[in-house]
Write a protein that holds these residues in place. Structure first.
Motif, PDB file in Angstrom:
ATOM      1  N   CYS A  51       5.302 -11.409 -32.212  1.00 39.79           N
ATOM      2  CA  CYS A  51       6.804 -10.844 -32.194  1.00 39.79           C
ATOM      3  C   CYS A  51       7.606 -11.937 -32.996  1.00 39.79           C
ATOM      4  N   CYS A  58       9.669  -1.510 -32.220  1.00 45.23           N
ATOM      5  CA  CYS A  58       8.910  -2.572 -32.789  1.00 45.23           C
ATOM      6  C   CYS A  58       7.794  -1.814 -33.789  1.00 45.23           C
ATOM      7  N   CYS A 109      13.861  -4.601 -29.727  1.00 40.07           N
ATOM      8  CA  CYS A 109      13.467  -4.020 -28.787  1.00 40.07           C
ATOM      9  C   CYS A 109      14.400  -4.042 -27.347  1.00 40.07           C
TER      10      CYS A 109
HETATM   11 FE1  SF4 Z   1       9.195  -6.314 -31.620  1.00 42.04          FE
HETATM   12 FE2  SF4 Z   1      10.851  -6.833 -29.820  1.00 42.04          FE
HETATM   13 FE3  SF4 Z   1       9.500  -8.939 -30.979  1.00 42.04          FE
HETATM   14 FE4  SF4 Z   1      11.457  -7.604 -32.416  1.00 42.04          FE
HETATM   15  S1  SF4 Z   1      11.785  -8.890 -30.750  1.00 42.04           S
HETATM   16  S2  SF4 Z   1       9.325  -7.995 -33.129  1.00 42.04           S
HETATM   17  S3  SF4 Z   1      11.211  -5.528 -31.593  1.00 42.04           S
HETATM   18  S4  SF4 Z   1       8.794  -7.091 -29.734  1.00 42.04           S
END
Ligand code: SF4
Ligand code: HC0
Length: 575
Positions: free
Chosen positions: A194, A161, A200
């Protein structure tokens, strides 16, 4: 070069190589857990926190973490000594001691790296009695479920992330065994920045991060006699679904997928690719409109919901540059409930549209209130991922690899090769160029493949002359790369005309809802190869040649980018 021996085998590697990588050059595997390096994504989680990869180094009292220890001249390494093996087992036992013992029912189940490692290392009992934590499970978003109790603090999610996506939702708080991975102020995911890209989740080794499971909702709709249930499948699903059934990565299973969906009981099996062709018609017209009317450039593609959420949060001053086109699966949803409902003479409210997507952000997207403006129901009712579809197929005991190929239903199942390539990074613009060239010049485009837009490079640029004007274009995947380019746009340092952006490295083929790649980038390349093969095998390869699209404009929509198209197929953005 550095010379050393590993398990008595002489090894020669460049300076700076880790013991782990050196061992791999002579086919010696050392188990790892937290370590993950995805070269093409510029992702390197190298925090050496789990100590599963320890090895013996002659002359050293303590075992060394092979993932973080560089080789030295004359080093003598043993990876398979009893001491090393016992230490690894002890580390895994410690991790298991406070881990929930719900493996049998966990969403990650056979895909869990921790479970696989325990099996590989022959852990047969857990000698440490740890107290299990009782964190609250975060169900706040429509895309991702976060269960901190299953977190092993490997920090792969945090690295993904912050390093690749530059969103920075997670950070590690505390030290050693007290460490917890948290969002800022411990806020639920839905209240953070997010983007729901799901990357992630793609690297989480355990069940700490999973998609919000909607399988039962689909079963319920399929078993409701008052519902007419329509399914559509994204371009990238057909080149990855087979992996869930043991087929080689890169196997194209379009026909089997359609057959499986019919068996599951869907009333119509449509293709998001139809709407990808439609998106090209709308977006290309929008671009020409902006150029002719002095509109703001560059035009940014808007089909990736994680990318849309990213710019809404991070670049609210640029909200007028993305295309106003809804994403293809939303377009297909709204057309099913308007155009197609009318042909069938049924009430749109009795239709349930299910999208099968490689993506978890599409779940969040389908819930956005802006996307149910065209009709008074949501465009899309339920979104499931490629993995969830595979689960349904298994639950129904369908022998996937024995299915005979079937075709999508007409007319919203018709598509061209231009639509298929949407699934790989660069595909949307390649498809757009195939149409733009012919529309703007009136000539036939003989060579439809734009190699400059293909491949895994994070930011690709090209200048393409069409009809006496040079089009400066860029293709970006990964949100960190998007940030780099958007900052240039903000600073007035960019002169692109059009930019394609996809949040996930590789594009949709690498989406957070695809079969887990377990760190093997060759899988993504095989999927991309399959996308381009599927395109080559299609009789029509340009969106404007899609006869069902031509019919749709003639019978229902009117002009591309016209009044009805605006009402149904376009949207707006909010900061
Ligand atoms: Fe970050 Fe996971 Fe959200 Fe994507 S889904 S922005 S990797 S926390
Ligand atoms: Fe994609 Fe799409 S191509 S975002 O990458 O545009 O998810 O596969 O379905 O909607 O078509 C994902 C893939 C789609 C959409 C299409 C676009």
């Amino acid at each position: 070069d550095i010379q050393l021996t590993i398990n008595d085998i002489p090894v020669k590697v460049p300076e700076g190589t880790t013991i782990l990588d050196a061992a791999r050059t002579v086919n010696i595997d050392i188990p790892t857990l937290c370590h993950l390096k995805l070269h093409e994504m510029h992702y390197n989680n190298n925090i050496a926190s789990c100590r599963v990869c320890v090895v013996e180094v002659e002359g050293r009292r303590n075992l060394a973490s092979s993932c973080s220890t560089p080789v030295t001249q004359g080093m003598v390494v043993k990876t398979d000594s009893l001491r090393a093996i016992q230490a690894r087992r002890a580390m895994v036992e410690l991790l298991l001691s406070d881990h929930p013992k719900s493996c049998l029912t966990c969403a990650k189940n056979i895909n869990c790296d921790l479970r696989a490692l325990a099996a590989e290392l022959g852990v047969r009992a857990i000698s440490y009695a740890g107290e299990e934590s009782e964190f609250e499970i975060d169900h706040s978003s429509s895309s991702i479920v976060r269960d901190p109790n299953k977190c092993i603090r490997c920090r792969r999610c945090e690295t993904m992330c912050s390093q690749v996506q530059t969103v920075g939702v997670y950070s590690a708080v505390g030290r050693g065994f007290e460490t917890v991975i948290k969002t800022a102020f411990n806020l639920p995911l839905s209240q953070t920045a997010c983007t729901f890209c799901g990357q992630c989740l793609a690297v989480c080794p355990t069940g700490a991060l999973t998609e919000l499971d909607q399988v039962d909702k689909v079963w319920k709709a399929l078993n409701d006699p008052d519902k007419f249930v329509v399914v559509q499948t994204a371009p990238a699903v057909r080149v990855a679904l087979g992996e869930e059934f043991g087929l080689e990565p890169g196997t194209i299973v379009t026909g089997k997928m359609v057959a499986a969906l019919r068996r599951l009981g869907f009333d119509r099996v449509f293709d998001t690719d139809f709407a990808a062709d439609l998106t090209i018609m709308e977006e290309a017209t929008e671009l020409v409109h902006r150029i002719q009317h002095g509109g703001r450039l560059p035009l940014l593609t808007s089909c990736c919901p994680a990318w849309v959420k990213f710019f809404e949060h991070q670049f609210p001053d640029l909200l007028d540059i993305p295309s106003t086109c809804k994403s293809p699966h939303q377009m297909l949803g709204v057309l099913t409930k308007s155009y197609y409902a009318k042909t069938l003479g049924i009430d749109p409210k009795s239709i349930t549209v299910v999208s099968v997507m490689p993506c978890v952000a599409k779940k969040y997207e389908a819930d956005r209130p802006e996307l149910s403006q065209g009709t008074d129901t949501a465009d899309v009712d339920i979104v499931i991922t490629t993995r969830e579809l595979a689960r349904m197929v298994r639950e129904a005991s369908i022998h996937f690899d024995h299915l005979k190929d079937q075709e999508f239903d007409h007319p919203l199942g018709e598509s061209t090769g231009a639509a298929v390539i949407f699934g790989a990074t660069g595909g949307v613009l390649e498809a757009a160029l195939r149409t733009a060239y012919e529309v703007l010049t009136g000539d036939t485009l003989e060579k439809v493949e734009f190699e400059a837009l293909r491949g895994m490079e994070g930011i690709k640029e090209a200048v393409i002359p069409i009809g006496g004007r040079d089009y400066r274009i860029a293709v970006i995947h990964g949100l960190g790369n998007a940030r780099t380019v958007l900052e240039k746009i903000q600073a007035g340092e960019s002169n692109y005309d059009v930019i394609e952006i996809m949040a996930c490295p590789g594009g949709c083929i690498g989406g957070g809802g695809q079969p887990y790649h377990h760190g093997n980038m060759e899988i993504l390349k095989a999927r991309a190869g399959a996308i381009y093969r599927e395109d080559r095998g299609k009789p029509l390869r340009k969106s404007h040649e899609n006869l069902a699209i031509i019919g749709l404009y003639k019978d229902f929509l009117g002009e591309p980018f016209g009044k009805r198209a605006h009402q149904l197929l376009h949207t707006s953005y909010t900061a």
